[in-house]
Enzyme design. Structure first.
Site, PDB file in Angstrom:
ATOM      1  CB  CYS A 149      -0.911  -0.010   1.225  1.00 33.84           C
ATOM      2  SG  CYS A 149      -1.879   1.489   1.399  1.00 33.84           S
ATOM      3  CB  CYS A 152      -0.529   2.446   4.125  1.00 25.83           C
ATOM      4  SG  CYS A 152      -2.028   1.779   3.422  1.00 25.83           S
ATOM      5  CG  ASP A 153       3.257   1.178   4.402  1.00 24.07           C
ATOM      6  OD1 ASP A 153       2.842   1.634   5.483  1.00 24.07           O
ATOM      7  OD2 ASP A 153       3.033   0.021   4.017  1.00 24.07           O
TER       8      ASP A 153
END
Ligand code: NAP
Length: 330
Positions: A149, A152-153
């Protein structure tokens, strides 16, 4: 199917409050849109959100192809908007995960970690999850440089060197997003032709931070406390190489989240739930919509449309087959 009408009639008084008319499993675009339509049909739907409100769309930074948002809309924001609209018309939401289902009799039974829910109809919208490569180092370094992701990261990889695995729309879209942070993003694809659509291909190829390694697969991810390098192999020449990288983002397709429905509804060989054009499964009263049954389109707009269709169909089904009506006819 065993229609448990006698017990329904005798326990009607006790159970009436507990039997949901429409139970929706999952709160991605399909589930949230089903909730809106079922709520507006006064079916008072209950949605079990599962693990992620908004589903996979909520992991997308900007969604540019959902109609009505000419400037694009944030993935998490769109999920919140869908939920708010469904709630406005009376949909109820619970942060619960379905763990087991019994569709062999009505009312259908859905177990969760905190109890059991009975329902006259169920709409399955549990979506799909990203595939893993299943190579050495992948599991060990997940969360320490291996990710599925970018939204997200990505932030953790400022000025870092990244590898993206895959050649589909997800790989390119996420690779382009990662160039906001990374010093370079190298896309490793197992063929010499991308699967992704033309617009994303053009954007990726024009991006000065993006490079490609063709005809190549990753074989091992190496590193002690984080990703340090990836062992690659050219599938045409068989030649091996290593690539120094700080992070590896993997986008190699998806698997439908249908484990708990095995043996309850018909599925294809890949585990996608099979429905007819009205989103009805082989079990009358059980419907499915979105990525849990669709491996072809997988768009927010198509999933939302399918969710709406499933809810309309659930309403039509209940008009003819509500347990109350059947009990009265007994
Ligand atoms: P996908 O289209 O199935 O692409 C998966 C990619 O991973 C392919 O390039 C595939 O290679 C590669 N791959 C699969 N298994 C692999 C393995 N074991 N090792 C190395 N590479 C592997 O999946 P996706 O990109 O997630 O897209 C899924 C669907 O969502 C598509 O319909 C797509 O159009 C849609 N989507 C659309 C958008 C958008 O419109 N903006 C964004 C994201 C996704 P091959 O090409 O050789 O098979």
């Amino acid at each position: 199917m065993d229609l448990n009408l006698t017990s329904f009639a005798s326990k009607k008084e006790d159970n009436q409050k507990k039997i949901e008319k429409v139970l929706i499993l999952g709160a991605g675009p399909a589930g949230l849109s089903a909730a809106l339509y079922a709520a507006r049909a006064e079916l008072n739907p209950l949605v079990l959100i599962g693990s992620d409100l908004g589903g996979q769309a909520s992991l997308t930074y900007t969604i540019e192809n959902y109609p009505g948002f000419p400037e694009g809309v944030g993935g998490p924001e769109l999920g919140e908007l869908f939920k708010k609209q469904a709630e406005h018309f009376g949909a109820r939401f619970e942060y619960e995960l379905a763990t087991e289902v019994d569709f062999s009799r009505r009312p259908f039974v859905v177990k969760t970690y905190s109890g059991e829910i009975q329902a006259e109809s169920v709409i399955i919208t549990t979506g799909a999850s990203p595939n893993h490569l299943n190579i050495p180092g992948e599991k060990e370094l997940t969360g320490r440089g291996v990710s599925y992701c970018a939204t997200c990261d990505g932030w953790f990889f400022k000025e870092k060197k990244l590898l993206v695995i895959g050649g589909g729309d997800s790989a390119l879209e996420e690779a382009i997003f990662l160039t906001r942070f990374a010093s370079s993003v190298t896309i490793v694809h197992r063929r010499d032709e991308l699967r992704a659509g033309a617009i994303l291909q053009r954007r990726a190829k024009e991006n000065p931070k993006i490079n490609f390694i063709w005809d190549t697969v990753p074989e091992e991810i190496l590193g002690k406390d984080g990703v340090e390098e990836v062992r690659l192999r050219n599938v045409k020449t068989g030649e091996g190489s290593t690539f120094a990288a700080d992070g590896v983002f993997i986008f190699v397709g998806h698997t439908p989240n249908t484990q708990i429905f095995k043996g309850q509804v018909d599925m294809d060989s890949k585990g996608y739930i099979q429905t007819d054009l009205t989103m009805t499964t082989n079990v009358p009263g059980v419907f499915a919509a979105g990525e849990v049954m669709d491996s072809h389109y997988r768009q927010v707009v198509t999933s939302a449309g399918m969710g709406a269709a499933a809810a309309i169909q659930a309403g039509r089904y209940l008009e003819e087959h509500s347990l109350e009506k059947l009990a009265l006819e007994e």
